[in-house]
Design a protein around this motif. Structure first.
Motif, mmCIF file in Angstrom:
data_model
loop_
_atom_site.group_PDB
_atom_site.id
_atom_site.type_symbol
_atom_site.label_atom_id
_atom_site.label_comp_id
_atom_site.label_asym_id
_atom_site.label_seq_id
_atom_site.Cartn_x
_atom_site.Cartn_y
_atom_site.Cartn_z
ATOM 1 N N TYR A 1 -8.643 11.009 6.059
ATOM 2 C CA TYR A 1 -7.598 10.821 5.036
ATOM 3 C C TYR A 1 -8.072 9.920 3.908
ATOM 4 O O TYR A 1 -7.653 10.072 2.751
ATOM 5 C CB TYR A 1 -6.267 10.358 5.650
ATOM 6 N N ILE A 2 -9.016 8.994 4.223
ATOM 7 C CA ILE A 2 -9.577 8.141 3.158
ATOM 8 C C ILE A 2 -10.528 8.997 2.305
ATOM 9 O O ILE A 2 -10.554 8.880 1.074
ATOM 10 C CB ILE A 2 -10.338 6.924 3.742
ATOM 11 N N HIS B 1 -4.184 14.007 1.968
ATOM 12 C CA HIS B 1 -4.375 12.590 2.323
ATOM 13 C C HIS B 1 -3.108 12.065 3.000
ATOM 14 O O HIS B 1 -3.145 11.459 4.074
ATOM 15 C CB HIS B 1 -4.694 11.818 1.041
ATOM 16 N N GLU C 1 3.278 5.945 -2.560
ATOM 17 C CA GLU C 1 4.406 6.851 -2.876
ATOM 18 C C GLU C 1 4.508 7.068 -4.387
ATOM 19 O O GLU C 1 4.666 8.192 -4.851
ATOM 20 C CB GLU C 1 5.739 6.287 -2.352
ATOM 21 N N SER D 1 2.114 6.723 -6.552
ATOM 22 C CA SER D 1 0.933 7.489 -7.001
ATOM 23 C C SER D 1 1.255 8.976 -6.913
ATOM 24 O O SER D 1 1.004 9.746 -7.846
ATOM 25 C CB SER D 1 -0.278 7.225 -6.092
ATOM 26 N N LEU E 1 0.835 -1.208 0.000
ATOM 27 C CA LEU E 1 0.000 0.000 0.000
ATOM 28 C C LEU E 1 0.870 1.259 0.000
ATOM 29 O O LEU E 1 0.617 2.197 -0.751
ATOM 30 C CB LEU E 1 -0.916 -0.030 1.236
ATOM 31 N N MET F 1 -10.039 9.423 -1.585
ATOM 32 C CA MET F 1 -11.136 9.007 -2.458
ATOM 33 C C MET F 1 -11.576 10.160 -3.372
ATOM 34 O O MET F 1 -11.842 9.941 -4.561
ATOM 35 C CB MET F 1 -12.304 8.552 -1.572
HETATM 36 C C1 HEM Z 1 -4.246 10.531 -5.519
HETATM 37 C C2 HEM Z 1 -4.631 9.704 -4.577
HETATM 38 C C3 HEM Z 1 -3.734 9.083 -3.537
HETATM 39 C C4 HEM Z 1 -2.395 9.274 -3.274
HETATM 40 C C5 HEM Z 1 -1.391 10.149 -4.024
HETATM 41 C C6 HEM Z 1 -2.064 8.454 -2.135
HETATM 42 C C7 HEM Z 1 -0.810 8.374 -1.553
HETATM 43 C C8 HEM Z 1 -0.509 7.636 -0.436
HETATM 44 C C9 HEM Z 1 0.800 7.521 0.155
HETATM 45 C C10 HEM Z 1 2.052 8.223 -0.354
HETATM 46 C C11 HEM Z 1 0.721 6.685 1.202
HETATM 47 C C12 HEM Z 1 1.871 6.233 2.100
HETATM 48 C C13 HEM Z 1 1.898 7.031 3.352
HETATM 49 C C14 HEM Z 1 3.069 6.705 4.232
HETATM 50 O O1 HEM Z 1 4.038 6.148 3.744
HETATM 51 O O2 HEM Z 1 3.030 7.076 5.399
HETATM 52 C C15 HEM Z 1 -0.657 6.259 1.300
HETATM 53 C C16 HEM Z 1 -1.137 5.404 2.255
HETATM 54 C C17 HEM Z 1 -2.438 4.991 2.318
HETATM 55 N N1 HEM Z 1 -3.446 5.296 1.445
HETATM 56 FE FE1 HEM Z 1 -3.331 6.528 -0.136
HETATM 57 N N2 HEM Z 1 -3.192 7.777 -1.748
HETATM 58 C C18 HEM Z 1 -4.234 8.138 -2.574
HETATM 59 C C19 HEM Z 1 -5.522 7.659 -2.548
HETATM 60 C C20 HEM Z 1 -5.991 6.741 -1.655
HETATM 61 C C21 HEM Z 1 -7.332 6.165 -1.655
HETATM 62 C C22 HEM Z 1 -8.396 6.475 -2.696
HETATM 63 C C23 HEM Z 1 -7.394 5.303 -0.593
HETATM 64 C C24 HEM Z 1 -8.515 4.445 -0.146
HETATM 65 C C25 HEM Z 1 -9.572 4.165 -0.794
HETATM 66 C C26 HEM Z 1 -6.123 5.345 0.083
HETATM 67 C C27 HEM Z 1 -5.796 4.636 1.225
HETATM 68 C C28 HEM Z 1 -4.578 4.640 1.864
HETATM 69 C C29 HEM Z 1 -4.271 3.893 3.081
HETATM 70 C C30 HEM Z 1 -5.251 3.052 3.883
HETATM 71 C C31 HEM Z 1 -2.929 4.115 3.367
HETATM 72 C C32 HEM Z 1 -2.100 3.533 4.527
HETATM 73 C C33 HEM Z 1 -2.446 4.235 5.809
HETATM 74 C C34 HEM Z 1 -1.669 3.730 6.981
HETATM 75 O O3 HEM Z 1 -0.509 3.394 6.854
HETATM 76 O O4 HEM Z 1 -2.247 3.693 8.061
HETATM 77 N N3 HEM Z 1 -5.282 6.218 -0.605
HETATM 78 N N4 HEM Z 1 -1.376 6.852 0.284
#
Ligand code: HEM
Length: 206
Positions: free
Chosen positions: A117-118, A164, A50, A52, A45, A122
């Motif tokens: 953050y979700i 997010h 990262e 993305s 994830l 989203m």
């Molecule tokens: C443009 C859209 C998005 C980007 C650029 C993005 C980027 C990221 C990044 C960089 C992380 C890693 C964070 C870390 O290393 O601490 C992350 C974690 C996460 N993202 Fe996204 N995300 C996006 C959309 C979404 C969507 C749509 C969902 C759910 C439907 C989602 C759910 C999560 C979850 C659950 C985590 C992990 C949280 C945790 O460690 O507790 N993300 N996201």
């Protein structure tokens, strides 16, 4: 001369993170523990998250960079980079939907409503979906002038994605600072060009 190499180089660069992911998954299957980390699903994830962010920022940078460095060949790869960013975000979200929400709409909706953050992620995904679906020449023709306005929604998708990341991060904000600075510089270039054009238009009317 170099122009015709731009697209192939971009394609290879965009495929590299997927190949690397394949290698990490392969290491994971060997159970050496050196693939995706102690928690492979969380590792997956985070890896996709990262990438993305990075590819989304690359897509956001194409217009300013090609303008400033007078490199129009880059513009021809803009759609490809945008679609690639969307594919990373989509797979990142699908991983979340499968492993965290157990493919249940009820759990997914609850997560979207209860975790800001979700909700932010989203919202960004929804915008990127709309932009990807309408990125074809056909939609560009059909929507005419509105197409440009619609695709300006990327100005919202980028800060939503940054928020997010900022919201879910508990410590270590170095990469978030770099991503934010990157987005601000690219947005500033666009603002500068927009204001310059406005001034020129005003002068032309006078
Ligand atoms: C443009 C859209 C998005 C980007 C650029 C993005 C980027 C990221 C990044 C960089 C992380 C890693 C964070 C870390 O290393 O601490 C992350 C974690 C996460 N993202 Fe996204 N995300 C996006 C959309 C979404 C969507 C749509 C969902 C759910 C439907 C989602 C759910 C999560 C979850 C659950 C985590 C992990 C949280 C945790 O460690 O507790 N993300 N996201």
């Amino acid at each position: 001369m170099l122009r015709r190499y731009v697209k192939p180089v971009v394609v290879v660069a965009l495929l590299l993170p997927w190949f690397w992911l394949g290698y990490l998954v392969y290491l994971e299957t060997l159970q050496t523990g050196s693939g995706l980390g102690a928690d492979p699903v969380e590792g997956l994830l985070h890896y996709l998250g990262e990438w993305s962010m990075i590819v989304l920022l690359c897509a956001f940078s194409v217009t300013p960079l090609s303008r400033q460095f007078k490199w129009p060949a880059l513009i021809r790869s803009r759609r490809l980079i945008g679609l690639s960013a969307f594919s990373f975000v989509l797979v990142h979200s699908v991983v979340f939907a499968i492993f965290y929400a157990e493919l249940q709409l009820q759990i997914l909706l609850r997560e979207v409503l209860e975790r800001p953050y979700i909700t932010l992620g989203m919202a960004s995904l929804m915008i990127l979906t709309l932009l990807s679906l309408t990125s074809t020449r056909g939609w560009q023709r059909r929507l005419g002038k509105s197409w440009k306005r619609l695709h300006q929604w990327v100005y919202l998708a980028v800060p939503l994605a940054l928020l997010h990341l900022l919201w879910l991060r508990k410590d270590g904000y170095d990469d978030v600072a770099i991503y934010t600075l990157w987005a601000v510089v690219m947005a500033a270039e666009r603002l500068y060009v927009w204001r310059k054009r406005q001034r020129q238009d005003q002068k032309a009317v006078l």
